[in-house]
Scaffold this motif. Structure first.
Motif, PDB file in Angstrom:
ATOM      1  N   ARG A  25     -53.663  28.367 -53.179  1.00 22.64           N
ATOM      2  CA  ARG A  25     -54.210  27.216 -53.993  1.00 22.64           C
ATOM      3  C   ARG A  25     -53.910  25.837 -52.968  1.00 22.64           C
ATOM      4  O   ARG A  25     -53.747  26.004 -52.397  1.00 22.64           O
ATOM      5  CB  ARG A  25     -52.909  26.497 -55.190  1.00 22.64           C
ATOM      6  CG  ARG A  25     -52.561  27.715 -55.752  1.00 22.64           C
ATOM      7  CD  ARG A  25     -51.278  27.140 -56.788  1.00 22.64           C
ATOM      8  NE  ARG A  25     -50.855  25.499 -57.909  1.00 22.64           N
ATOM      9  CZ  ARG A  25     -50.111  25.397 -58.128  1.00 22.64           C
ATOM     10  NH1 ARG A  25     -49.101  26.146 -58.025  1.00 22.64           N
ATOM     11  NH2 ARG A  25     -50.581  24.247 -58.794  1.00 22.64           N
ATOM     12  N   SER A  53     -46.130  24.085 -60.693  1.00 26.97           N
ATOM     13  CA  SER A  53     -46.405  23.329 -59.717  1.00 26.97           C
ATOM     14  C   SER A  53     -46.257  23.834 -58.615  1.00 26.97           C
ATOM     15  O   SER A  53     -47.258  23.070 -57.899  1.00 26.97           O
ATOM     16  CB  SER A  53     -46.517  21.640 -59.981  1.00 26.97           C
ATOM     17  OG  SER A  53     -44.954  21.784 -59.551  1.00 26.97           O
ATOM     18  N   ASP A  63     -53.658  19.799 -57.721  1.00 27.40           N
ATOM     19  CA  ASP A  63     -53.209  19.372 -59.299  1.00 27.40           C
ATOM     20  C   ASP A  63     -52.444  19.345 -59.270  1.00 27.40           C
ATOM     21  O   ASP A  63     -52.022  18.539 -61.142  1.00 27.40           O
ATOM     22  CB  ASP A  63     -53.392  20.786 -60.041  1.00 27.40           C
ATOM     23  CG  ASP A  63     -52.837  22.100 -59.503  1.00 27.40           C
ATOM     24  OD1 ASP A  63     -51.492  21.826 -58.647  1.00 27.40           O
ATOM     25  OD2 ASP A  63     -52.821  23.165 -60.377  1.00 27.40           O
ATOM     26  N   ASN A  64     -51.078  18.576 -58.361  1.00 27.83           N
ATOM     27  CA  ASN A  64     -49.889  18.034 -58.284  1.00 27.83           C
ATOM     28  C   ASN A  64     -49.663  16.154 -58.149  1.00 27.83           C
ATOM     29  O   ASN A  64     -49.713  15.422 -57.442  1.00 27.83           O
ATOM     30  CB  ASN A  64     -49.217  18.155 -57.829  1.00 27.83           C
ATOM     31  CG  ASN A  64     -47.734  18.644 -58.675  1.00 27.83           C
ATOM     32  OD1 ASN A  64     -47.422  17.152 -58.765  1.00 27.83           O
ATOM     33  ND2 ASN A  64     -46.614  18.603 -57.658  1.00 27.83           N
ATOM     34  N   THR A  82     -49.586  20.691 -53.778  1.00 25.77           N
ATOM     35  CA  THR A  82     -50.802  21.071 -54.884  1.00 25.77           C
ATOM     36  C   THR A  82     -52.234  19.793 -54.618  1.00 25.77           C
ATOM     37  O   THR A  82     -51.434  18.492 -55.510  1.00 25.77           O
ATOM     38  CB  THR A  82     -50.655  22.088 -55.107  1.00 25.77           C
ATOM     39  OG1 THR A  82     -50.095  21.427 -56.542  1.00 25.77           O
ATOM     40  CG2 THR A  82     -50.302  23.620 -54.642  1.00 25.77           C
TER      41      THR A  82
END
Length: 181
Positions: A150, A29, A126-127, A124
């Motif tokens: 990202r 991550s 997506d974290n 990020t």
């Protein structure tokens, strides 16, 4: 019970073990620290202690009753009442609310000890875990960024007034985070 401690020289072995054990987990991550970090860990640890002593950065470890490191919470680039917050929790300790409690405590320290009025953080997109910690601890989204190639988000927390006070269920005791009740 886990406790928050200021980074010290004697933390080096446990901190290195924490970083090695969780390297792949963290790299999923956030950017990997790279082999040089591990090869020159002792020198880097001494540099961090010197930076902390100068007031540029403040490093905290979340440790268990046996001294094993469960996480890190760092306040870096302190200037003009503002700083950047960063944190990471061991895979084996994730999902237990430790990051939330530790970030809350460091926010309180930001006001009472470091003289901060604002903390910034990035993660990020997506974290989801990191975004949840930031939301639970009063950070507000402040824009989109690119983080090491990202998609990411920038967050800000205003620590002025009562916002920076330690929450009722967590307080600092001799450098330790303790839950009440």
């Amino acid at each position: 019970m886990p406790r928050l401690e200021f980074l010290r020289r004697d933390h080096a072995p446990a901190l290195l073990e924490f970083e090695r054990e969780n390297r792949a987990y963290f790299a999923a991550s956030i950017p990997d620290r790279g082999d040089a970090y591990f090869a020159h860990f002792d020198a880097r640890h001494q540099e961090l202690l010197a930076e902390q002593a100068s007031g540029l950065h403040f490093f905290h470890l979340l440790v268990d009753s046996e001294g094993a490191v469960l996480g890190r919470v760092n306040v870096v680039d302190v200037a003009d009442g503002s700083a950047e917050l960063g944190y990471r929790i061991a895979e084996r300790a994730a999902g237990r609310g430790l990051a939330t409690a530790a970030v809350r405590e460091v926010c309180a320290l930001g006001v009472t000890t470091y003289g901060l009025s604002t903390l910034r953080a990035v993660t990020t997109v997506d974290n989801a875990g990191s975004r949840a910690v930031l939301a639970r601890t009063g950070f507000l989204p402040a824009g989109d960024i690119e983080l090491n190639g990202r998609p990411g988000l920038r967050f800000v927390r205003d620590l002025r007034g009562t916002d920076g006070a330690a929450p009722e269920d967590v307080h600092m005791v001799r450098g330790s985070v303790r839950r009440r009740g």
